[in-house]
Design an enzyme around this catalytic site. Structure first.
Site, short mmCIF file in Angstrom:
data_model
loop_
_atom_site.label_atom_id
_atom_site.label_comp_id
_atom_site.label_asym_id
_atom_site.label_seq_id
_atom_site.Cartn_x
_atom_site.Cartn_y
_atom_site.Cartn_z
N GLY A 10 27.75 44.51 4.84
CA GLY A 10 28.77 44.61 3.81
C GLY A 10 30.09 45.06 4.40
CB ALA A 11 32.97 43.53 5.49
N GLY A 12 32.97 45.49 2.34
CA GLY A 12 33.87 46.00 1.31
C GLY A 12 34.42 47.33 1.79
N GLY A 15 31.64 49.59 3.51
CA GLY A 15 31.20 49.11 4.82
C GLY A 15 32.29 49.26 5.88
CD GLU A 240 39.18 54.36 -17.64
OE1 GLU A 240 38.15 53.79 -18.05
OE2 GLU A 240 39.16 55.41 -17.00
CG HIS A 335 33.52 47.60 -14.59
ND1 HIS A 335 34.30 46.68 -13.94
CD2 HIS A 335 33.98 48.83 -14.23
CE1 HIS A 335 35.22 47.34 -13.21
NE2 HIS A 335 35.03 48.63 -13.36
NE ARG A 370 32.43 53.13 -11.44
CZ ARG A 370 33.70 52.74 -11.49
NH1 ARG A 370 34.67 53.56 -11.13
NH2 ARG A 370 34.01 51.52 -11.89
CG LEU A 376 38.46 52.10 -5.80
CD1 LEU A 376 39.97 51.89 -5.91
CD2 LEU A 376 37.84 51.00 -4.96
C1 LIG Z 1 37.55 44.07 -11.15
C2 LIG Z 1 37.15 45.44 -10.66
C3 LIG Z 1 38.08 46.47 -10.66
C4 LIG Z 1 37.70 47.75 -10.22
N1 LIG Z 1 38.65 48.74 -10.22
C5 LIG Z 1 38.30 49.97 -9.77
C6 LIG Z 1 39.27 51.01 -9.71
O1 LIG Z 1 40.44 50.82 -10.00
N2 LIG Z 1 38.86 52.23 -9.29
C7 LIG Z 1 37.58 52.49 -8.91
O2 LIG Z 1 37.26 53.60 -8.53
N3 LIG Z 1 36.65 51.49 -8.93
C8 LIG Z 1 36.99 50.25 -9.35
N4 LIG Z 1 36.04 49.27 -9.37
C9 LIG Z 1 34.74 49.51 -8.73
C10 LIG Z 1 34.89 49.48 -7.21
O3 LIG Z 1 35.90 48.57 -6.86
C11 LIG Z 1 33.59 49.07 -6.51
O4 LIG Z 1 32.55 49.89 -6.93
C12 LIG Z 1 33.73 49.21 -5.00
O5 LIG Z 1 34.89 48.58 -4.52
C13 LIG Z 1 32.50 48.65 -4.30
O6 LIG Z 1 32.72 48.68 -2.92
P1 LIG Z 1 31.55 48.39 -1.89
O7 LIG Z 1 32.13 48.51 -0.56
O8 LIG Z 1 30.39 49.25 -2.26
O9 LIG Z 1 31.10 46.90 -2.21
P2 LIG Z 1 31.92 45.50 -2.23
O10 LIG Z 1 33.37 45.67 -2.13
O11 LIG Z 1 31.38 44.77 -3.41
O12 LIG Z 1 31.43 44.79 -0.90
C14 LIG Z 1 30.12 44.34 -0.71
C15 LIG Z 1 30.03 43.68 0.64
O13 LIG Z 1 28.68 43.35 0.91
C16 LIG Z 1 28.60 42.05 1.44
N5 LIG Z 1 27.27 41.53 1.14
C17 LIG Z 1 26.57 41.62 -0.01
N6 LIG Z 1 25.37 41.03 0.12
C18 LIG Z 1 25.30 40.58 1.39
C19 LIG Z 1 24.32 39.89 2.13
N7 LIG Z 1 23.15 39.53 1.59
N8 LIG Z 1 24.59 39.57 3.42
C20 LIG Z 1 25.77 39.90 3.98
N9 LIG Z 1 26.74 40.56 3.31
C21 LIG Z 1 26.50 40.89 2.04
C22 LIG Z 1 29.73 41.31 0.78
O14 LIG Z 1 30.10 40.18 1.53
C23 LIG Z 1 30.81 42.38 0.77
O15 LIG Z 1 31.48 42.38 2.01
C24 LIG Z 1 36.39 47.98 -9.79
C25 LIG Z 1 35.47 46.95 -9.78
C26 LIG Z 1 35.82 45.70 -10.23
C27 LIG Z 1 34.77 44.63 -10.27
#
Ligand SMILES: Cc1cc2nc3c(=O)[nH]c(=O)nc-3n(C[C@H](O)[C@H](O)[C@H](O)COP(=O)(O)OP(=O)(O)OC[C@H]3O[C@@H](n4cnc5c(N)ncnc54)[C@H](O)[C@@H]3O)c2cc1C
Length: 555
Positions: A10-12, A15, A240, A335, A370, A376
């Protein structure tokens, strides 16, 4: 064979933050099924919470978060989140984050739901975009090996520990073993188990499902967040921040109905409370075409264009409504995944060698609901910690020999999927699961409806082995990825459905008219769902309460 000291799936934000925290003498790899900057974190809008104002305290942030969680959050994990947040924000600032400023030039902070103080730092209404690009720069700088557009299908577990993954290189269609001393799961949420969601199409909860199949339980999966303001008929999020900047909610009679449901906090009550209120208004016939109205007109053009430019654009493009001139039709929508892979405060999961952070993890800082802006912050604080603790574990360890058993199993799984001709269509089954979840596990849940939903899911599961692929090619076979995702989605849907049907109380986002009250005596505990040969088994574990005793939750 490919190998790394620390391998991050995962590269969110979680990650990438983890990768940047790995010391330079260790060899780090990051795998993502899409290019890192296309991860769902990029879509985050409203902001990130930290008590950085002199008049604010981490204790107050902690209190708000515990209350927001309806006392299901683990207070040791929440304390670390809130205490670390200010320093982690400063680290982002030093890396170059372009936070919006107040008139004195300090990082600006806005109001968000359930917060007793304007504590949400932001970059206009594009916070995720700014932070993802910032961390991508840092990722490039630290020279991590990035496997971009590789899809992880399974964890490798040998000698009772996680020692790598099997991944599909989407460019070539080859299935490869990547060994690692420590693996960090940072695969994001499961919003797309439901048909409509604010989440990107890639948010299929793969990481949770992989951990589940590897014997790790999934925690609190029944707690699904419905965001109060998603744009009519689209599921697109209206941040929000729109209410944080002063937006009102109206029903069809022009009443600011939140006065009835949350007399003090009004539109800025916690998300579960506002979503339920909207749902009730619509149910009782005071909706407008299945929606309520979000009114920003009184904020004026200048403020809307400065603070909420993306909301302005989204409303015009997808609803034909200019928020400067007319209210926006909104409805509650799926969400966020409060549940996930259980971890302790050091991001360790029950499987040695496997760490988890971000939305796929359940530390649990969000409990039953949450607060906006805390996800974030969780990706940053716990992403960093996952990188640090996984590195400590990997340092000095030797790579475990892998037997090849998992690779053979995964090759066989894919070969079976490829072998069915003229089978059932993946999209039809995806839609059936998504609709069942929306209709039976929505905002208000009764026993009868949930039991009927579980029966439907069982029938859908029985059809999954019959799916047939039309694309039998190797290069970028996204239909194959869809098929693998479908197998994950059905597992997750069951954990969410069964966990919900068994929990006989209302707490946070899990709301039951047949059990309308929170029941701390019997249910102040985390659900753990295990996959076993004879089906799903539930266990429970205590909530960690350190500082803030349970109390009634009112806004
Ligand atoms: C529209 C929207 C707005 C939001 N706004 C806010 C906000 O303002 N403030 C706040 O606190 N939160 C907000 N949230 C929530 C927050 O953005 C997320 O909870 C957070 O960014 C998730 O980050 P993450 O790194 O856990 O996952 P993600 O950013 O979802 O990244 C997941 C990563 O895993 C990888 N991956 C998944 N499965 C596989 C696989 N099988 N093989 C290889 N790679 C894989 C994907 O490619 C991706 O790189 C928002 C969410 C949404 C949907």
């Amino acid at each position: 064979m490919l190998s790394h000291d620390v391998l991050i799936i995962g590269a969110g934000l979680a990650g990438m933050r983890a990768a940047v925290a790995v010391p330079s003498h260790l060899n780090v790899g990051v795998i993502s099924k899409v290019h890192p900057v296309r991860s769902h974190s990029v879509a985050a809008e409203g902001g990130i919470n930290a008590a950085i104002n002199d008049a604010d305290t981490w204790e107050s942030h902690m209190y708000d978060t515990v209350k927001g969680s309806d006392w299901l959050g683990d207070q040791d994990a929440i304390e670390i989140l809130c205490k670390s947040a200010p320093e982690d924000i400063m680290t982002l600032e030093r890396m170059g984050a372009l936070f919006s400023r107040d008139p004195e030039g300090r990082i600006a902070q806005r109001n968000f739901g359930g917060l007793g103080f304007p504590r949400t730092c932001y970059v206009s209404d594009r916070t995720g975009h700014a932070l993802v690009h910032l961390l991508y720069e840092q990722l490039v700088k630290c020279e991590a090996k990035v496997y971009e557009e590789w899809y992880v299908t399974s964890l490798i577990v040998e000698e009772g520990q996680c020692c790598g993954v099997i991944a599909l290189n989407l460019f070539t269609g080859e299935l490869t073993t990547i060994r690692a001393k420590a693996v960090i799961m940072a695969t994001g949420g499961y919003g797309r188990v439901y048909l409509t969601s604010t989440n990107g199409l890639i948010n299929t909860g793969d990481g949770m499902a992989m951990a589940y199949r590897a014997g790790v339980p999934l925690q609190d999966m029944e707690f699904v967040q419905f965001h109060p303001t998603t744009l009519k008929s689209t599921g697109i999020l209206i941040t929000e921040g729109a209410r944080g900047e002063g937006g009102y909610l109206f029903n069809s009679r022009g009443e600011r109905f939140m006065r009835v449901y949350a007399p003090n906090a009004l539109e800025l009550a916690s998300r579960d409370v506002v979503s339920r209120a909207e749902y009730q208004e619509i149910l009782e016939g005071r909706g407008v075409d299945g929606c309520v109205m979000l009114d920003l007109r009184h904020l004026g053009k200048e403020k809307i264009m400065e603070k909420l430019p993306q909301i302005w654009e989204l409303s015009i493009t997808y609803a034909g409504v200019d928020p400067i001139e007319a209210p926006i039709p909104v409805t509650p929508g799926v969400h966020y995944s409060m549940g996930g892979i259980p971890t302790n405060v050091n991001c360790e999961t029950p499987l040695p060698g496997l760490y988890a952070a971000g939305e796929c993890a359940c530390a649990s800082v969000h409990g039953a609901n949450r607060l906006g802006g805390n996800a974030l912050m969780e990706t940053i604080v716990y992403g960093r910690r996952a990188g640090e603790f996984a590195s400590e574990y990997a340092d000095g360890k030797t790579l475990v020999q892998v037997s090849g058993r998992t690779l053979i199993h995964e090759k066989a799984r894919i070969a079976t999927l490829m072998s069915v001709k003229n089978g059932e269509k993946i999209g039809v089954l995806r839609e059936a699961i998504g609709t069942t979840m929306a209709e039976h596990f929505g905002i208000l849940r009764t026993q009868e409806r949930m039991d009927a939903g579980i029966e439907k899911l069982k029938k859908i599961r029985a059809r999954i082995p019959n799916i047939g692929l039309q694309d039998h090619g190797k290069v970028f076979n996204l239909e194959l990825v869809d098929a693998l995702q479908l197998q994950s989605i059905i597992d997750l849907a069951e954990t969410m459905a069964i966990g919900a049907a068994v929990r006989k109380e209302s707490r946070g986002a899990h709301s039951r008219p047949d059990f309308p009250d929170r029941n701390d005596k019997d249910w102040m505990k985390h659900t753990l769902a295990y996959q076993t040969a004879s089906g799903l088994r539930l266990e429970y574990k205590d909530v960690t309460i350190t500082k803030i005793p349970p109390a009634e939750r009112k806004y």
